[in-house]
Design a protein around this motif. Structure first.
Motif, PDB file in Angstrom:
ATOM      1  N   MET A  35      -3.106   1.413  -4.208  1.00  0.00           N
ATOM      2  CA  MET A  35      -2.187   2.513  -4.491  1.00  0.00           C
ATOM      3  C   MET A  35      -2.935   3.837  -4.658  1.00  0.00           C
ATOM      4  O   MET A  35      -3.810   3.971  -5.500  1.00  0.00           O
ATOM      5  CB  MET A  35      -1.372   2.201  -5.764  1.00  0.00           C
ATOM      6  CG  MET A  35      -0.360   3.258  -6.112  1.00  0.00           C
ATOM      7  SD  MET A  35       0.964   2.640  -7.197  1.00  0.00           S
ATOM      8  CE  MET A  35       0.046   2.020  -8.580  1.00  0.00           C
ATOM      9  N   SER A  48       0.827  -1.200   0.000  1.00  0.00           N
ATOM     10  CA  SER A  48       0.000   0.000   0.000  1.00  0.00           C
ATOM     11  C   SER A  48       0.868   1.258   0.000  1.00  0.00           C
ATOM     12  O   SER A  48       1.150   1.841   1.047  1.00  0.00           O
ATOM     13  CB  SER A  48      -0.920  -0.015   1.230  1.00  0.00           C
ATOM     14  OG  SER A  48      -1.828   1.060   1.203  1.00  0.00           O
ATOM     15  N   LEU A 103      -2.481  -5.068  -4.250  1.00  0.00           N
ATOM     16  CA  LEU A 103      -1.906  -3.722  -4.350  1.00  0.00           C
ATOM     17  C   LEU A 103      -3.003  -2.692  -4.190  1.00  0.00           C
ATOM     18  O   LEU A 103      -4.008  -2.725  -4.904  1.00  0.00           O
ATOM     19  CB  LEU A 103      -1.220  -3.542  -5.710  1.00  0.00           C
ATOM     20  CG  LEU A 103      -0.682  -2.131  -6.030  1.00  0.00           C
ATOM     21  CD1 LEU A 103       0.449  -1.745  -5.078  1.00  0.00           C
ATOM     22  CD2 LEU A 103      -0.202  -2.051  -7.484  1.00  0.00           C
ATOM     23  N   GLU A 147       1.012   7.237  -9.906  1.00  0.00           N
ATOM     24  CA  GLU A 147       0.592   5.890 -10.299  1.00  0.00           C
ATOM     25  C   GLU A 147       0.864   5.605 -11.780  1.00  0.00           C
ATOM     26  O   GLU A 147       1.186   4.477 -12.162  1.00  0.00           O
ATOM     27  CB  GLU A 147      -0.895   5.665  -9.996  1.00  0.00           C
ATOM     28  CG  GLU A 147      -1.864   6.589 -10.700  1.00  0.00           C
ATOM     29  CD  GLU A 147      -2.140   7.883  -9.956  1.00  0.00           C
ATOM     30  OE1 GLU A 147      -3.085   8.576 -10.336  1.00  0.00           O
ATOM     31  OE2 GLU A 147      -1.406   8.191  -8.990  1.00  0.00           O
TER      32      GLU A 147
END
Length: 275
Positions: free
Chosen positions: A152, A78, A150, A158
Motif C-alpha cells: 500500500m 495493491s 498487501l 494509509e
C-alpha cells in the motif's frame, strides 16, 4: 475524496482556514514532547522474523524487501497505482495474482497482465468513488483467505485505512508492505497519538521486520531526532515467524536508493536498537 486529498490541493492559508473552522487547530498548535516522539519511534524497531529477506520489484523506487515466505500466497492487493508496477510484475512470476485500485489513473501499466483493477480510492468507507479493504477482498471472492499480501502506497490515506479496518480483515494478509507518509508530523501531539495507536494495533498480530527511508525527501529534525518524511515498512504476521536469535540488519544489503540521483541516508537509534 478524503480530507487528506482535499488538503493536498489547497494553499497553506486555505488549509489553516479549514482547520480552524473545523475546530481542528490542535493539529497545528499542539507540539509533541521530544521524549514522546522517541518512545513512538522505538515502536518501529524491527524484529528478526527467522526468515531471510528478499527483494521484490525494481532496483530503485518500487522495489521492497519482504520475508521469503511467498509460498502459498495466492493474491496481492495493491492500492495506489504508479506509472511502473515492478513489484506486482515480479510477484506474478511467483504465481501471485495482483489486484490494483486507484481512481486517479485510468489503469495499471499495460505490461502488467492478468491483474484486476478497480477505478476507486481505497479508504475507510464505501461510495461510488471509494472502496474499503474488506469490501475489496469480498468482491474478489477471497473473504476466507489467510494467504494474502498487501502493498500500500496511498499518499497518507494509509492511516485512515489501517485504523478503520478490523484486525480480522488485516490478519488475512500474511505480509504487509507500507509506505508511510508525513512522518515529520510526529511533531504534533495529535498525529503522534494516532501513529502510536496504529502501531500498537498492528503489533498485536504483526511484527515489523524491515524499515527503509525513501530518499526522495531528506530527513527532518523533530524533537531532536532525524525523521524520514516517507518510510517503507514491512510487516509479517506473527504466526509466520520462526524463533531467531539474530538482529535485523538495518540497512540491509539488498536496500537500494529510491531516487538514484539523490543522496541516501540511514536510520540510526532510536529507529534501530543500539548495538
Amino acid at each position: 475524496m478524503t480530507i487528506l486529498r482535499q488538503l493536498q490541493t489547497c494553499t497553506r492559508d486555505t488549509v489553516e482556514s479549514i482547520v480552524e473552522k473545523a475546530g481542528l487547530s490542535c493539529w497545528i498548535s499542539s507540539p509533541a514532547r521530544g521524549e514522546d516522539i522517541r518512545d513512538v519511534i522505538k515502536l518501529f524497531q524491527p524484529e528478526a522474523p527467522g526468515k531471510e529477506l528478499i527483494r521484490i520489484g525494481g532496483e530503485f523506487d518500487g522495489g521492497y524487501l519482504i520475508p521469503n515466505d511467498l509460498e502459498g500466497i495466492t493474491d496481492c492487493f495493491s492500492p495506489g497505482v504508479d506509472v511502473q508496477a515492478s513489484f506486482e510484475k515480479n510477484l506474478q512470476q511467483y504465481g501471485i495474482r495482483c489486484h490494483l485500485a486507484d481512481r486517479s489513473v485510468e489503469g495499471p501499466p499495460a505490461y502488467l497482465t492478468d491483474a484486476t483493477f478497480r477505478p476507486k480510492f481505497v479508504t475507510s468507507r464505501a461510495s461510488d468513488e471509494t472502496i474499503t479493504l474488506k469490501q475489496w477482498i469480498a468482491e474478489t471472492g477471497l473473504s476466507s483467505s489467510q494467504n494474502l499480501l498487501l502493498q500500500m502506497d496511498i499518499e497518507g490515506s494509509e492511516y485512515e485505512v489501517l485504523a478503520a479496518e478490523s484486525m480480522e480483515t488485516l490478519k488475512q494478509f500474511r505480509i504487509i508492505v507500507l509506505e508511510l507518509h508525513y512522518l515529520e508530523r510526529m511533531s504534533n501531539r495529535v498525529f503522534l497519538g494516532i501513529l502510536r495507536a496504529l502501531l500498537t494495533k498492528l503489533q498485536t498480530e504483526f511484527m515489523i521486520v524491515h524499515l527503509h527511508p525513501n530518499n526522495c525527501t531528506q530527513p527532518k529534525k523533530v524533537g531532536g531526532t532525524a525523521i524520514p518524511p516517507q518510510l517503507e515498512v514491512t510487516l509479517l504476521r506473527r504466526d509466520r515467524s520462526l524463533p531467531c536469535s539474530e538482529t535485523c540488519a538495518i540497512p540491509h544489503p539488498l536496500d537500494r536508493k529510491n531516487v538514484p540521483e539523490k543522496p541516501d541516508y540511514q536510520l540510526t537509534e532510536p529507529w534501530v536498537p543500539t548495538k
